[in-house]
Design a protein around this motif. Structure first.
Motif, PDB file in Angstrom:
ATOM      1  N   CYS A   7       0.842  -1.201   0.000  1.00  0.00           N
ATOM      2  CA  CYS A   7       0.000   0.000   0.000  1.00  0.00           C
ATOM      3  C   CYS A   7       0.870   1.241   0.000  1.00  0.00           C
ATOM      4  CB  CYS A   7      -0.910   0.008   1.215  1.00  0.00           C
ATOM      5  SG  CYS A   7      -2.146  -1.294   1.166  1.00  0.00           S
ATOM      6  N   LEU A   8       0.430   2.243  -0.725  1.00  0.00           N
ATOM      7  CA  LEU A   8       1.120   3.532  -0.742  1.00  0.00           C
ATOM      8  C   LEU A   8       0.667   4.364   0.447  1.00  0.00           C
ATOM      9  CD1 LEU A   8       0.788   4.396  -4.510  1.00  0.00           C
ATOM     10  CD2 LEU A   8       2.899   3.935  -3.294  1.00  0.00           C
ATOM     11  N   ARG A   9       1.600   5.152   0.958  1.00  0.00           N
ATOM     12  CA  ARG A   9       1.227   6.084   2.019  1.00  0.00           C
ATOM     13  C   ARG A   9       0.292   7.144   1.443  1.00  0.00           C
ATOM     14  NH1 ARG A   9       5.793   9.053   3.910  1.00  0.00           N
ATOM     15  NH2 ARG A   9       6.697   8.674   1.882  1.00  0.00           N
ATOM     16  N   ASP A  10      -0.554   7.718   2.286  1.00  0.00           N
ATOM     17  CA  ASP A  10      -1.456   8.769   1.830  1.00  0.00           C
ATOM     18  C   ASP A  10      -0.687   9.999   1.362  1.00  0.00           C
ATOM     19  OD1 ASP A  10      -3.699   7.243   2.310  1.00  0.00           O
ATOM     20  OD2 ASP A  10      -3.977   8.026   4.324  1.00  0.00           O
ATOM     21  N   ARG A  11       0.372  10.336   2.056  1.00  0.00           N
ATOM     22  CA  ARG A  11       1.222  11.465   1.659  1.00  0.00           C
ATOM     23  C   ARG A  11       2.563  10.905   1.239  1.00  0.00           C
ATOM     24  NH1 ARG A  11      -0.386  16.472   2.825  1.00  0.00           N
ATOM     25  NH2 ARG A  11       1.736  17.230   3.000  1.00  0.00           N
ATOM     26  N   ARG A  12       2.935  11.170  -0.018  1.00  0.00           N
ATOM     27  CA  ARG A  12       4.184  10.637  -0.549  1.00  0.00           C
ATOM     28  C   ARG A  12       4.709  11.579  -1.617  1.00  0.00           C
ATOM     29  NH1 ARG A  12      -0.170   7.942  -2.054  1.00  0.00           N
ATOM     30  NH2 ARG A  12      -0.713   7.823  -4.234  1.00  0.00           N
ATOM     31  N   ALA A  13       5.977  11.436  -1.902  1.00  0.00           N
ATOM     32  CA  ALA A  13       6.582  12.244  -2.961  1.00  0.00           C
ATOM     33  C   ALA A  13       6.024  11.806  -4.314  1.00  0.00           C
ATOM     34  CB  ALA A  13       8.090  12.075  -2.938  1.00  0.00           C
ATOM     35  N   HIS A  14       5.804  12.771  -5.186  1.00  0.00           N
ATOM     36  CA  HIS A  14       5.299  12.493  -6.523  1.00  0.00           C
ATOM     37  C   HIS A  14       6.047  13.406  -7.487  1.00  0.00           C
ATOM     38  CE1 HIS A  14       2.205  10.793  -9.146  1.00  0.00           C
ATOM     39  NE2 HIS A  14       2.264  11.943  -9.794  1.00  0.00           N
ATOM     40  N   ASP A  34       8.232   3.682  -0.622  1.00  0.00           N
ATOM     41  CA  ASP A  34       9.283   4.207   0.258  1.00  0.00           C
ATOM     42  C   ASP A  34      10.675   3.742  -0.154  1.00  0.00           C
ATOM     43  OD1 ASP A  34       7.501   5.630   1.796  1.00  0.00           O
ATOM     44  OD2 ASP A  34       7.246   4.019   3.268  1.00  0.00           O
ATOM     45  N   ASP A  35      10.784   2.554  -0.758  1.00  0.00           N
ATOM     46  CA  ASP A  35      12.106   2.042  -1.149  1.00  0.00           C
ATOM     47  C   ASP A  35      12.574   2.568  -2.498  1.00  0.00           C
ATOM     48  OD1 ASP A  35      10.512   0.647  -2.913  1.00  0.00           O
ATOM     49  OD2 ASP A  35      11.215  -1.337  -2.311  1.00  0.00           O
ATOM     50  N   GLY A  36      11.769   3.419  -3.142  1.00  0.00           N
ATOM     51  CA  GLY A  36      12.163   4.043  -4.399  1.00  0.00           C
ATOM     52  C   GLY A  36      11.620   3.380  -5.653  1.00  0.00           C
TER      53      GLY A  36
END
Length: 75
Positions: A7-14, A34-36
């Motif tokens: 699952c992706l975090r709700d807030r993440r880099a885009h 998170d691991d890229g």
């Protein structure tokens, strides 16, 4: 396919980028775990409803699905 989904975090880099192809302008985006590794790909065209935009969005879906099968990590 078996196994657990990541699952992706709700807030993440885009990462957003703009590009042009055959005179059409597009905006693309790549979301990462998170691991890229690439988790999702989005592409939108400036001319909504055109065949070019539809094809670009379909290609983004294929790329997102492929990224789940063949994880790609940056160097």
């Amino acid at each position: 396919m078996t196994g657990l989904r990541n699952c992706l975090r709700d807030r993440r880099a885009h990462w957003l980028f703009r590009f042009e192809c055959d005179g059409q302008s597009y905006t693309g985006g790549i979301g990462r775990f998170d691991d890229g590794t690439i988790a999702e790909v989005f592409i939108n065209g400036t001319k909504v409803g055109t065949a070019a935009e539809t094809n670009a969005q379909d290609a983004a879906i294929v790329a997102s699905r492929a990224a789940l099968l063949v994880p790609w990590r940056p160097y």
